[in-house]
Enzyme design. Structure first.
Site, short mmCIF file in Angstrom:
data_model
loop_
_atom_site.label_atom_id
_atom_site.label_comp_id
_atom_site.label_asym_id
_atom_site.label_seq_id
_atom_site.Cartn_x
_atom_site.Cartn_y
_atom_site.Cartn_z
N LYS A 15 3.92 11.93 -11.16
CA LYS A 15 3.24 12.23 -9.89
C LYS A 15 4.16 12.96 -8.91
CE LYS A 15 2.28 7.92 -9.33
NZ LYS A 15 2.91 7.48 -10.59
N SER A 16 5.35 12.43 -8.69
CA SER A 16 6.27 13.06 -7.74
C SER A 16 6.71 14.43 -8.24
CB SER A 16 7.49 12.17 -7.50
OG SER A 16 7.10 10.96 -6.88
N ASP A 94 3.24 11.81 -0.98
CA ASP A 94 3.69 11.03 -2.12
C ASP A 94 3.50 9.54 -1.79
OD1 ASP A 94 4.72 10.90 -4.71
OD2 ASP A 94 6.78 10.66 -4.02
N GLU A 95 3.37 8.72 -2.82
CA GLU A 95 3.21 7.27 -2.68
C GLU A 95 2.04 6.93 -1.75
OE1 GLU A 95 4.71 5.48 -4.74
OE2 GLU A 95 6.47 6.64 -5.30
N ALA A 96 0.93 7.63 -1.94
CA ALA A 96 -0.22 7.50 -1.04
C ALA A 96 -0.87 6.13 -1.08
CB ALA A 96 -1.26 8.57 -1.38
N GLN A 97 -0.58 5.33 -2.09
CA GLN A 97 -1.15 3.97 -2.12
C GLN A 97 -0.69 3.14 -0.93
OE1 GLN A 97 1.11 5.06 -4.35
NE2 GLN A 97 2.80 3.58 -4.44
N CYS A 152 2.31 4.06 -22.93
CA CYS A 152 2.94 2.76 -23.05
C CYS A 152 3.97 2.82 -24.16
CB CYS A 152 1.84 1.72 -23.37
SG CYS A 152 2.43 0.03 -23.61
N CYS A 154 3.93 1.26 -26.77
CA CYS A 154 3.25 1.17 -28.06
C CYS A 154 2.54 2.47 -28.43
CB CYS A 154 2.24 0.02 -28.05
SG CYS A 154 0.82 0.35 -26.98
#
Length: 198
Positions: A15-16, A94-97, A152, A154
């Site tokens: 994302k960044s 960034d880090e919009a959460q 992930c 896996c």
């Protein structure tokens, strides 16, 4: 019409890095952008730090009390090479959460009322799979939702951010803990997340 975009994904989905690439593309064409992030994200202080080693200083930090629209108007009018909000090509967050729901509404107003595209990058849920208030509001009102994918351990698609403390998975604690030395995160698929949670 300008839009509010929410580009989300598990940690380590780029994302960044994607945000920094968008900023580079605009700036390479001599277009004006503003880059911001919530102040609660202390990683890199006033810098966006990509896990690939690329970084860039933000134009401003957003505190929980900030009015996002006012901040953008202030910085666009005072700091841009060509003064005036009409010359701003986009706002990258960034880090919009970590935005408050009101700040997400203000981002929507920037797009709809001011004609400034807003590209918000972040994660949807915390280490307990509970939605961050800012991310939930973005999911509700963003014009465009785009998922950035990662895998992930896996090989399946990762969608959860599992928290580790001193290398061990933990499933209790505050919603916000910025990754660093003691606290780290691992992106997991649903199966691996549930297996680690027990």
């Amino acid at each position: 019409m300008a839009k509010l975009y929410f580009r989300y994904g598990a940690m380590n989905s780029g994302k960044s890095t994607a945000l920094l690439q968008v900023a580079h593309n605009y700036e390479e064409r001599s277009q004006q952008v503003l880059i911001a992030k919530p102040a609660v994200d202390t990683k890199g202080e006033a810098t966006i730090v990509s896990r690939l080693g690329v970084d860039k200083r933000v134009d401003f930090l957003i505190t929980p009390e900030s009015n996002l629209r006012d901040l953008v108007h202030e910085h666009a009018n005072n700091d841009m090479i060509i003064p005036g909000i009409k010359n701003l090509s986009c706002l990258l967050i960034d880090e919009a959460q970590f935005l408050t729901p009101n700040q997400v509404d203000q981002a929507f107003e920037l797009a709809v009322l001011d004609g400034i595209p807003v590209l918000a990058y972040g994660i949807r849920t915390d280490f307990l799979t509970v939605g961050f208030p800012g991310a939930l509001r973005l999911m509700e009102i963003a014009h465009t939702l785009e998922e950035l994918k990662t895998i992930c351990r896996c090989g399946r698609k990762a969608m959860f951010n599992a928290r580790k403390f001193d290398g061990d998975f933990i499933f209790q604690g505050d919603q916000v803990a910025i990754d660093g030395i003691e606290v780290t995160y691992e992106s997991l698929c649903g199966v691996c997340y549930l297996n680690e949670r027990g």
